[in-house]
Design an enzyme around this catalytic site. Structure first.
Site, PDB file in Angstrom:
ATOM      1  N   CYS A  75      42.897  40.562  39.999  1.00 27.43           N
ATOM      2  CA  CYS A  75      41.953  41.546  39.433  1.00 27.43           C
ATOM      3  C   CYS A  75      40.769  40.852  38.771  1.00 27.43           C
ATOM      4  O   CYS A  75      39.606  41.210  39.015  1.00 27.43           O
ATOM      5  CB  CYS A  75      42.670  42.430  38.425  1.00 27.43           C
ATOM      6  SG  CYS A  75      44.035  43.397  39.151  1.00 27.43           S
ATOM      7  N   HIS A  76      41.056  39.839  37.936  1.00 23.34           N
ATOM      8  CA  HIS A  76      39.971  39.173  37.221  1.00 23.34           C
ATOM      9  C   HIS A  76      40.112  37.650  37.251  1.00 23.34           C
ATOM     10  O   HIS A  76      39.413  36.958  36.504  1.00 23.34           O
ATOM     11  CB  HIS A  76      39.909  39.664  35.769  1.00 23.34           C
ATOM     12  CG  HIS A  76      39.641  41.128  35.645  1.00 23.34           C
ATOM     13  ND1 HIS A  76      40.653  42.067  35.589  1.00 23.34           N
ATOM     14  CD2 HIS A  76      38.462  41.829  35.619  1.00 23.34           C
ATOM     15  CE1 HIS A  76      40.133  43.276  35.502  1.00 23.34           C
ATOM     16  NE2 HIS A  76      38.807  43.162  35.524  1.00 23.34           N
ATOM     17  N   GLY A  77      41.049  37.149  38.053  1.00 25.67           N
ATOM     18  CA  GLY A  77      41.127  35.716  38.275  1.00 25.67           C
ATOM     19  C   GLY A  77      41.812  34.916  37.191  1.00 25.67           C
ATOM     20  O   GLY A  77      41.344  33.827  36.847  1.00 25.67           O
TER      21      GLY A  77
END
Length: 254
Positions: free
Chosen positions: A218-220
């Protein structure tokens, strides 16, 4: 001319004397009227006083009732009055009755409070979900399984000796949320963590990322094999739930 003046003066004096005489008679008449009015008022007052005395003499004033005459007609106060000296057991019975009623009230209140508190306790099905036991004997080294506990995913990883060595040698200065590998495990070969990313609550992917642990696409966010955040926006490590080993291959979570 002088005779005329003299006649005028004589006439004026006569008129003045006549006027004074008339005024005196009027004053005397008024005085007599006032005296007559006063005498009449005095006579009326005397008559009224005599009449009042006559009425008072004819009708005597009633006496106030005595104190004992003011009681009730049925004499209930005297008949039902408890004599504490002659009947001491009546007082004891009254105290016993009041104590019994108060005890009943207190017991009822206690029962209501206990029921209310019991209704707030977790039910049997909720308590059953509070803990869960899993058999991990079939999990091969280097593999991860995902189980469900309280509606949340839990990662259970069987770590290899190489993975244990790598994670144990990571310096705390390289970690955002500083925790040693020993603080996060009960047995070095088994790692148990919640499968929820600490950034926004996503579920990371197992065996992925730059550190071969978990990766949140999702956001690494990247986690290592100890579940510690190593890269990305996540602020904390993956949470370790309360658990214990009930056997060599059985884990009780909760």
């Amino acid at each position: 001319m002088n005779a005329f003046r003299l006649a005028s003066q004589m006439g004026a004096r006569a008129a003045t004397a006549q006027f004074k005489s008339a005024g005196l008679r009027s004053a005397v008449h008024n005085t007599n009227l006032a005296a007559a009015a006063s005498s009449s008022a005095f006579n009326n007052t005397s008559t009224t006083t005599n009449t009042t005395r006559s009425i008072s003499t004819s009708f005597p004033v009633a006496k106030a009732p005595a104190l004992h005459e003011l009681g009730s007609v049925d004499h209930a106060f005297t008949d039902d009055r408890v004599d504490r000296i002659a009947e001491p057991e009546r007082r004891a019975f009254t105290y016993l009755l009041l104590s019994g009623v108060r005890f009943a009230y207190a017991s009822t209140a206690r029962v209501l409070v206990v029921k209310f508190v019991s209704s707030m306790s977790a039910s049997a099905d909720v308590l059953a979900l509070a803990s869960a036991e899993f058999d991990v004997g079939a999990v091969a080294p280097g593999k991860t399984i995902t189980v469900k506990w309280r509606g949340k995913p839990v990662f259970i990883r069987h770590r290899t000796p190489q993975e244990i060595s790598v994670e144990a040698n990571v310096p705390l200065s390289a970690l955002r949320d500083e925790e040693t590998d020993d603080d996060r495990t009960l047995k070095p070969e088994w790692l148990v963590v919640l499968g929820i990313c600490t950034h926004l609550g996503c579920v990371p992917l197992s065996g992925a990322g730059d550190f071969n642990g978990w990766f949140c696409p999702c956001h690494g966010s990247h986690y290592d094999v100890s579940g510690r955040i190593r890269k990305g926006p996540a602020p904390l490590n993956l949470e370790v739930p309360p658990y214990k080993f009930t056997d060599e291959t059985k884990i009780l979570i909760g």
